[in-house]
Design a protein around this motif. Structure first.
Motif, PDB file in Angstrom:
ATOM      1  N   VAL A   1       1.320  -7.664  17.602  1.00  0.00           N
ATOM      2  CA  VAL A   1       2.047  -6.466  17.995  1.00  0.00           C
ATOM      3  C   VAL A   1       3.539  -6.758  17.878  1.00  0.00           C
ATOM      4  N   ALA A   2       4.197  -6.015  17.021  1.00  0.00           N
ATOM      5  CA  ALA A   2       5.620  -6.259  16.801  1.00  0.00           C
ATOM      6  C   ALA A   2       6.434  -5.593  17.897  1.00  0.00           C
ATOM      7  N   GLY A   3       7.622  -6.109  18.112  1.00  0.00           N
ATOM      8  CA  GLY A   3       8.494  -5.531  19.118  1.00  0.00           C
ATOM      9  C   GLY A   3       8.787  -4.067  18.845  1.00  0.00           C
ATOM     10  N   GLY A   4       8.952  -3.717  17.569  1.00  0.00           N
ATOM     11  CA  GLY A   4       9.380  -2.379  17.219  1.00  0.00           C
ATOM     12  C   GLY A   4       8.281  -1.357  17.089  1.00  0.00           C
ATOM     13  N   GLY A   5       7.029  -1.753  17.228  1.00  0.00           N
ATOM     14  CA  GLY A   5       5.945  -0.802  17.087  1.00  0.00           C
ATOM     15  C   GLY A   5       4.847  -1.321  16.185  1.00  0.00           C
ATOM     16  N   ARG A   6       3.802  -0.518  16.037  1.00  0.00           N
ATOM     17  CA  ARG A   6       2.659  -0.948  15.248  1.00  0.00           C
ATOM     18  C   ARG A   6       2.001   0.241  14.555  1.00  0.00           C
ATOM     19  N   ALA A   7       2.784   1.229  14.235  1.00  0.00           N
ATOM     20  CA  ALA A   7       2.220   2.452  13.663  1.00  0.00           C
ATOM     21  C   ALA A   7       1.518   2.181  12.338  1.00  0.00           C
ATOM     22  N   ALA A   8       2.121   1.343  11.495  1.00  0.00           N
ATOM     23  CA  ALA A   8       1.493   1.047  10.197  1.00  0.00           C
ATOM     24  C   ALA A   8       0.207   0.262  10.391  1.00  0.00           C
ATOM     25  N   LEU A   9       0.226  -0.654  11.342  1.00  0.00           N
ATOM     26  CA  LEU A   9      -0.991  -1.424  11.633  1.00  0.00           C
ATOM     27  C   LEU A   9      -2.101  -0.510  12.117  1.00  0.00           C
ATOM     28  N   ASP A  10      -1.785   0.437  12.989  1.00  0.00           N
ATOM     29  CA  ASP A  10      -2.800   1.363  13.482  1.00  0.00           C
ATOM     30  C   ASP A  10      -3.420   2.160  12.333  1.00  0.00           C
ATOM     31  N   THR A  11      -2.568   2.629  11.418  1.00  0.00           N
ATOM     32  CA  THR A  11      -3.086   3.395  10.274  1.00  0.00           C
ATOM     33  C   THR A  11      -3.946   2.507   9.375  1.00  0.00           C
ATOM     34  N   ALA A  12      -3.471   1.286   9.126  1.00  0.00           N
ATOM     35  CA  ALA A  12      -4.231   0.364   8.276  1.00  0.00           C
ATOM     36  C   ALA A  12      -5.601   0.062   8.879  1.00  0.00           C
TER      37      ALA A  12
ATOM     38  N   GLY B   1     -11.128  -9.616   0.733  1.00  0.00           N
ATOM     39  CA  GLY B   1     -10.006  -8.869   0.171  1.00  0.00           C
ATOM     40  C   GLY B   1      -8.828  -8.879   1.124  1.00  0.00           C
ATOM     41  N   ALA B   2      -7.652  -8.616   0.578  1.00  0.00           N
ATOM     42  CA  ALA B   2      -6.446  -8.524   1.398  1.00  0.00           C
ATOM     43  C   ALA B   2      -5.633  -7.332   0.913  1.00  0.00           C
ATOM     44  N   GLU B   3      -5.133  -6.574   1.876  1.00  0.00           N
ATOM     45  CA  GLU B   3      -4.324  -5.401   1.556  1.00  0.00           C
ATOM     46  C   GLU B   3      -2.996  -5.481   2.301  1.00  0.00           C
ATOM     47  N   CYS B   4      -1.933  -5.189   1.606  1.00  0.00           N
ATOM     48  CA  CYS B   4      -0.637  -4.971   2.253  1.00  0.00           C
ATOM     49  C   CYS B   4      -0.299  -3.506   2.043  1.00  0.00           C
ATOM     50  N   VAL B   5      -0.172  -2.767   3.128  1.00  0.00           N
ATOM     51  CA  VAL B   5       0.083  -1.329   3.006  1.00  0.00           C
ATOM     52  C   VAL B   5       1.436  -0.961   3.599  1.00  0.00           C
ATOM     53  N   THR B   6       2.055   0.024   2.966  1.00  0.00           N
ATOM     54  CA  THR B   6       3.247   0.669   3.510  1.00  0.00           C
ATOM     55  C   THR B   6       2.802   2.044   4.000  1.00  0.00           C
ATOM     56  N   VAL B   7       3.224   2.400   5.209  1.00  0.00           N
ATOM     57  CA  VAL B   7       2.754   3.645   5.828  1.00  0.00           C
ATOM     58  C   VAL B   7       3.951   4.530   6.173  1.00  0.00           C
ATOM     59  N   ARG B   8       3.799   5.815   5.861  1.00  0.00           N
ATOM     60  CA  ARG B   8       4.827   6.793   6.244  1.00  0.00           C
ATOM     61  C   ARG B   8       4.112   8.012   6.826  1.00  0.00           C
ATOM     62  N   ASP B   9       4.496   8.406   8.027  1.00  0.00           N
ATOM     63  CA  ASP B   9       3.898   9.574   8.706  1.00  0.00           C
ATOM     64  C   ASP B   9       2.378   9.467   8.778  1.00  0.00           C
ATOM     65  N   GLY B  10       1.887   8.285   9.073  1.00  0.00           N
ATOM     66  CA  GLY B  10       0.449   8.114   9.267  1.00  0.00           C
ATOM     67  C   GLY B  10      -0.371   8.039   7.998  1.00  0.00           C
ATOM     68  N   LYS B  11       0.291   7.989   6.835  1.00  0.00           N
ATOM     69  CA  LYS B  11      -0.427   7.927   5.558  1.00  0.00           C
ATOM     70  C   LYS B  11       0.008   6.685   4.776  1.00  0.00           C
TER      71      LYS B  11
END
Lengths: 138, 138
Positions: A14-25, A105-115
């Motif tokens: 859990v990063a200090g600044g949030g985890r929105a991208a992690l939640d979406t992933a 498998g491994a995925e690195c995702v970039t997330v914007r507005d929950g997508k």
């Protein structure tokens, strides 16, 4: 601080600044590993760019054509690690599939507005190629 | 809280509980991508278990035999993402190599006392196999 309302997850940071991208992933991961690919696609942006082993895929339709058939052959899955912050997340997992019993498998995702707007996905195509050749030669 | 003494790193997350494993994973990454493989090996435990695409490697000597030759053909590298906490970290990177110009990889490492005791490494062997076949057929 960790969100106490969330159950602990293996290897999840859990990063200090949030985890929105992690939640979406993780929501995307849970959906496709439970064979609900239509739900998984609700976390994928229409203009997703996906860098996959075979090349670059542009747009949700191309992504569906790549990932959909794979989801159909998945028989089991387990999360190896998941980390992320508000913008980016990395998820590594193991899957069992019909042709290949150990296909991580491994995925690195970039997330914007929950997508998911960008995905870099890494896996080894060799065992899938071998299974295909074995099936072809009987 | 983030450690203010550390420079910001791309895609790097700081967990509430620490980032010791991430620091070790990044030190290992920086060493081998700068072609200092002996230094890289100082971050690897004698009894490392490495799950690689071709199978399971046990011990530092086997790991050196796998990773050493790869490091020699690396011509460039860039970090895609690095996240972790005190015990586990995930590093995803892109490399350019002599035979394959775009060879990304992902590692999930477990760290104990500053040494990598377990590594799961994922990459696509297909472009390397193709380059080998192309070289053999001239």
């Amino acid at each position: 601080m960790p969100d106490r309302n969330q159950p602990p997850r293996p290897g999840t940071s859990v990063a200090g600044g949030g985890r929105a991208a992690l939640d979406t992933a993780l929501a995307y991961y849970r959906a496709w590993t439970s064979h609900d690919f239509d739900k998984a696609m609700t976390y994928v942006a229409e203009d997703i760019i996906c860098q996959a082993p075979a090349g670059r895929l542009e747009g949700a339709a191309a992504f569906r054509g790549f990932m959909g058939p794979f989801v159909q052959i998945v028989t089991s899955s387990s999360l190896i690690a998941a980390f992320g912050d508000d913008e980016k997340a990395v998820v590594m997992y193991d899957t069992g599939t019909v042709p290949v019993k150990d296909a991580p498998g491994a995925e690195c995702v970039t997330v914007r507005d929950g997508k998911i707007t960008h995905m870099r996905i890494i896996f080894d195509r060799v065992p899938f190629d071998e299974a295909r050749r074995a099936a072809a030669t009987g």
